[in-house]
Design an enzyme around this catalytic site. Structure first.
Site, PDB file in Angstrom:
ATOM      1  CG  ASP A   1      24.941  12.400   0.212  1.00 32.71           C
ATOM      2  OD1 ASP A   1      24.815  13.077   1.398  1.00 32.71           O
ATOM      3  OD2 ASP A   1      25.362  13.126  -0.623  1.00 32.71           O
TER       4      ASP A   1
ATOM      5  NE  ARG B   1       3.089   7.111  12.250  1.00 28.25           N
ATOM      6  CZ  ARG B   1       1.778   7.293  12.335  1.00 28.25           C
ATOM      7  NH1 ARG B   1       1.283   7.773  13.623  1.00 28.25           N
ATOM      8  NH2 ARG B   1       0.743   6.981  11.492  1.00 28.25           N
TER       9      ARG B   1
END
Length: 578
Positions: free
Chosen positions: A371, A319
């Site tokens: 991207d 996380r």
């Protein structure tokens, strides 16, 4: 509002898009001159400027519309009539699909990304069945080996618009023939021919010839990267003829190509045959139509969501301290939300994080940075969200969530290609795969650094592995330019006790980085440490990083290859004379 104003507004939006795409083509058309002049800094600036064009022209249109309407608010019925008029303008319009995306962008800017419904926007295309009309000139030209492949390739190269001298055209042609013979065999090659795109694809320091190798057993990609020597002479660096190689060249972690495409939809359709693994969104992205690629990406997401029986879950992996990341189990993308509060060691703001993501969007990603598409007011049905994820969203990002009953609205998020986190990959592989992954990781760091990017946090968890086994960086909150970092050697301890102290015996200022410390977290695993020391020990030396900084400050732009070094003709075949 006066009657007839709806048509005027529709025409104004379409004219605004015409102006934007005209400038897009104008910047793109300068790619050949920039390449021939070896003006690599101008190449980088043009890439950034072309990305900015879209939002700039959306802003111009929004200001025009505010003048036309005298700043008066418009009701839903008025807006629906505007969209109806706009839709009627599109059947004879050559770039209708991108014009729809431009309309969406203007609407979102006018209404601050609110009330985003299919009735008001082109969520799906208004002309899904429209076929591509006959275009004025063909996209590609066919070449047949009537007089042999040497003659064919000489014609292909002679047809190129480049005005520089060739270093050794005969040598390059023989390299290509040797590669094709090894790939296809002599008999199959004799029965094959080429179809070559009329326009070159420019990116970084290369001009790519893109074509199709049409063989008796099917169609293959045919890609030739054309480079320059230090003396300004042209040479072909390799020949790529597999779909996997082509997919990497057109990959999501690379900068957009500059290719002159007045009819982008036709070019996308032509490319699809040699890039079968790419979605429509990825193909538009590759040729620089990134805003329409975002539209297509959202459509792909909606189609997947309608056909699946899955719920969003937290994405696998460690996380993050800045981002909350979730996904659909079978979907190939992840959704990233900036948390309301960061871990104490992350001394930064949400605005800083967004600026880092924008930097990546505009910078040369050298095949090593994923991207992203940025969304505002993203709507999710609660029934599609697992209880555990809903609890996590409310715990970590409540300030960015609006509850609408059956839905929630996330004020801001990013969508990015899903990859296997590198730390998980390294736990699962052994032998050659492990070695390849460590080699790839080090190469990614080197190529990012050569492009003036320092990742900041170099832990394995911040990198992912693509389906082609490439290592790509995807955690951008600590990213910065190489030239902003002060790479230091750790001073020798003054006394033996210094090395045992909880605090360093030397001063540390903001921006200081000590590469020797990388060894502590990159080499802790006994399976990985020896491999890293063998292949990438120089990454632990401050003088290596300072030398790279000096090259960047001197204006040197490194070569970036979308293929392995061993695929280069100079490595495969050496300097054979013809």
């Amino acid at each position: 509002m006066p009657r007839g104003l709806e048509l005027l507004i529709a025409q104004t939006i379409l004219q605004g898009f015409d102006a934007q795409y005209g400038r897009f083509l104008e910047v793109t058309s300068g790619a050949q001159q920039r390449f021939e002049q070896a003006d690599w800094h101008a190449v980088q600036l043009a890439m950034k400027n072309r990305i900015h064009l879209y939002d700039h022209h959306v802003g111009l249109v929004v200001e025009q519309l505010r003048c036309i309407t005298n700043g008066q608010s418009t009701d839903a019925a008025f807006l629906l009539r505007v969209k109806e008029h706009y839709t009627r303008l599109l059947p004879d319009y050559p770039r209708f699909e991108i014009a729809e995306s431009f309309f969406n962008s203007v609407y979102c800017r006018l209404f601050d990304h609110r009330s985003l419904t299919p009735e008001r926007l082109f969520i799906f295309s208004s002309q899904p069945e429209r076929s591509f009309r006959t275009i004025p000139r063909p996209l590609a030209k066919d070449f047949h080996p009537d007089h042999g492949w040497e003659s064919l390739l000489m014609r292909v190269i002679s047809d190129l618009p480049l005005r520089l001298r060739w270093q050794n055209k005969s040598r390059d042609i023989h390299y290509i023939i040797r590669h094709l013979t090894e790939t296809l065999g002599t008999d199959n090659l004799a029965e094959s021919h080429l179809q070559v795109a009329n326009e070159l694809f420019y990116r970084n320091k290369a001009a790519w010839l893109v074509g199709k190798l049409i063989t008796p057993s099917g169609t293959l990609p045919f890609l030739l990267p054309i480079h320059q020597t230090d003396d300004g002479e042209l040479f072909i660096d390799t020949c790529l003829t597999t779909t996997a190689e082509a997919s990497i060249v057109f990959g999501f972690a690379r900068s957009y190509f500059m290719v002159y495409a007045p009819l982008p939809a036709a070019l996308v359709e032509w490319l699809r045959e040699i890039l079968p693994g790419k979605t429509t969104a990825e193909l538009y992205m590759a040729i620089g139509c990134q805003k329409h690629a975002k539209t297509e990406s959202y459509r792909e997401y909606l189609v997947y969501l309608q056909g699946c029986n899955e719920q969003f879950i937290e994405a696998p992996g460690i996380r993050g301290m800045v981002m909350l990341v979730f996904t659909l189990p079978g979907f190939d993308r992840v959704f990233k939300v900036i948390k309301d509060k960061f871990a104490p060691q992350k001394e930064m703001s949400a605005a800083h994080v967004r600026a880092c993501y924008q930097l990546v969007k505009e910078h040369d990603r050298v095949g090593r940075m994923a991207d992203t598409q940025e969304f505002e007011n993203f709507v999710l049905e609660k029934r599609h969200i697992s209880p555990a994820l809903m609890e996590l969203l409310l715990q970590e990002a409540a300030e960015k969530i609006t509850d609408l009953g059956e839905q929630i609205v996330i004020r801001h998020l990013y969508i990015e290609r899903r990859m296997v986190p590198l730390n998980i990959w390294l736990e699962q592989v052994e032998g050659q795969q492990l070695r390849d992954a460590i080699e790839e990781y080090g190469n990614a760091i080197r190529q990012l650094a050569a492009a003036n990017i320092f990742p900041g946090d170099m832990l394995f968890k911040n990198f992912g592995v693509t389906r082609h086994g490439r290592v790509v960086f995807y955690d951008y909150d600590e990213i910065c330019y190489m030239t902003e970092v002060n790479f230091r050697d750790i001073p020798p301890p003054r006394y033996p006790e210094d090395e045992l102290a909880s605090e360093p015996w030397y001063s540390v200022s903001p921006g200081d980085v000590f590469p020797e410390e990388f060894r502590h977290w990159l080499c802790a695993d006994p399976r990985i440490g020896p491999l890293f020391e063998e292949m990438h020990a120089d990454l632990f030396r401050a003088d290596y990083w300072r030398a790279l900084q000096n090259r960047i400050r001197e204006g040197h732009v490194e070569d970036v290859y979308a293929y392995r070094r061993r695929q280069r003709f100079s490595v495969r075949y050496g300097e054979m004379l013809f």
